[in-house]
Design a protein around this motif. Structure first.
Motif, PDB file in Angstrom:
ATOM      1  N   HIS A   1      13.551  -9.780  -8.414  1.00 49.40           N
ATOM      2  CA  HIS A   1      14.965  -9.588  -8.086  1.00 49.40           C
ATOM      3  C   HIS A   1      15.838  -9.977  -9.279  1.00 49.40           C
ATOM      4  O   HIS A   1      15.542 -10.906 -10.027  1.00 49.40           O
ATOM      5  N   GLU A   2      16.939  -9.267  -9.452  1.00 49.16           N
ATOM      6  CA  GLU A   2      17.826  -9.477 -10.601  1.00 49.16           C
ATOM      7  C   GLU A   2      18.355 -10.906 -10.672  1.00 49.16           C
ATOM      8  O   GLU A   2      18.483 -11.477 -11.755  1.00 49.16           O
ATOM      9  N   ASP A   3      18.664 -11.515  -9.524  1.00 46.01           N
ATOM     10  CA  ASP A   3      19.156 -12.893  -9.521  1.00 46.01           C
ATOM     11  C   ASP A   3      18.107 -13.855 -10.073  1.00 46.01           C
ATOM     12  O   ASP A   3      18.433 -14.809 -10.797  1.00 46.01           O
ATOM     13  N   THR A   4      16.858 -13.622  -9.729  1.00 48.31           N
ATOM     14  CA  THR A   4      15.774 -14.472 -10.235  1.00 48.31           C
ATOM     15  C   THR A   4      15.600 -14.287 -11.738  1.00 48.31           C
ATOM     16  O   THR A   4      15.376 -15.255 -12.473  1.00 48.31           O
ATOM     17  N   LEU A   5      15.706 -13.043 -12.219  1.00 51.00           N
ATOM     18  CA  LEU A   5      15.605 -12.788 -13.655  1.00 51.00           C
ATOM     19  C   LEU A   5      16.671 -13.560 -14.424  1.00 51.00           C
ATOM     20  O   LEU A   5      16.371 -14.229 -15.429  1.00 51.00           O
ATOM     21  N   LYS A   6      17.909 -13.481 -13.967  1.00 57.52           N
ATOM     22  CA  LYS A   6      19.010 -14.161 -14.656  1.00 57.52           C
ATOM     23  C   LYS A   6      18.849 -15.672 -14.603  1.00 57.52           C
ATOM     24  O   LYS A   6      19.155 -16.385 -15.562  1.00 57.52           O
ATOM     25  N   LYS A   7      18.350 -16.179 -13.478  1.00 55.12           N
ATOM     26  CA  LYS A   7      18.161 -17.623 -13.327  1.00 55.12           C
ATOM     27  C   LYS A   7      17.223 -18.168 -14.395  1.00 55.12           C
ATOM     28  O   LYS A   7      17.434 -19.282 -14.899  1.00 55.12           O
ATOM     29  N   TYR A   8      16.208 -17.392 -14.737  1.00 59.34           N
ATOM     30  CA  TYR A   8      15.210 -17.865 -15.697  1.00 59.34           C
ATOM     31  C   TYR A   8      15.375 -17.257 -17.084  1.00 59.34           C
ATOM     32  O   TYR A   8      14.458 -17.290 -17.902  1.00 59.34           O
TER      33      TYR A   8
END
Length: 235
Positions: free
Chosen positions: A16-23
């Motif tokens: 998910h895009e939110d997970t990508l940005k988080k890391y």
């Protein structure tokens, strides 16, 4: 880019895009490219392990540079605002038949790789560069010497020194020091302790830079007789 011939064995993932940005990833393509790099390392070592040289070889894995960008909330602001992400890379010495497993979080640089490898050979050698042997336990007596590294940012024309706790950098030829903590986002308060650290790191960065410049212009090729030419710098 992931070669099509490897897609039968290498499996892409979808996050998910939110997970990508988080890391810290900017896209799913970037994440899969990093995973493909790990895949390539694994295939290489699986092949090398079958060869007779494997038991007598030290493999070294190191990044050439990091990526400038937003480190997000995973790291303090210095990693983003002072661009430490551009020089943050891992270093792995892998030789299961020769080295005991261990982990060391000390600060080092790419200049330290060749002296460290030479030291692992257990043979006499002469080091005429600015790197040091990371496996030399005598260096541990000087924590600053052992756990610091000279930094160059060619894009911003800045030099500096990163230690295990602080980072100082400045424009070449100017006295506009940036002095920040590597562990938190609070500004370092004025006072004798931090002023002293800033002064020492500033001297160290200038000394390293000027010594490197001197070596560049004065270390001439040795003569054919095997004697070092005039101007050779030794440590």
């Amino acid at each position: 880019t992931i070669p099509s011939e490897d897609l039968d064995e290498f499996r892409k993932v979808n996050v998910h895009e939110d997970t990508l940005k988080k890391y810290g990833y900017i896209s799913i393509e970037e994440l899969n490219a990093f995973r493909y790099t790990d895949f390539g390392y694994r295939k290489f070592m699986e092949a090398a392990r079958k060869r007779p040289y494997f038991r007598n070889t030290v493999f070294v894995f190191v990044g050439d540079h990091g990526i400038r960008g937003d480190a997000g909330s995973m790291f303090p602001k210095a990693w983003t605002e002072q661009a430490l992400t551009t020089v943050h890379v891992p270093l792995l010495f892998y030789a299961p038949g020769l080295l005991e497993p261990s982990r060391n979080s000390s600060v080092c640089s790419q200049m330290d790789i060749l002296p460290s490898l030479a030291g692992l050979l257990s043979m006499p050698y002469r080091n005429t560069g600015l790197g040091r042997d990371l496996f030399d336990t005598t260096l541990h007596r000087n924590p600053f010497r052992f756990s610091s590294a000279f930094i160059v940012d060619p894009d911003e024309k800045k030099i500096g020194v990163v230690s295990d706790s602080f980072y100082l950098r400045k424009h070449v030829g100017r006295q506009d020091y940036e002095f920040v903590s590597l562990f938190h986002n609070d500004a370092l308060p004025p006072g004798p302790r931090y002023d002293s650290l800033k002064y020492v790191l500033g001297l160290y960065s200038e000394a390293f830079y000027e010594t490197a410049r001197y070596m560049l212009y004065n270390n001439k090729k040795p003569k054919k007789t095997g004697q070092p030419a005039t101007g050779t710098v030794r440590r």
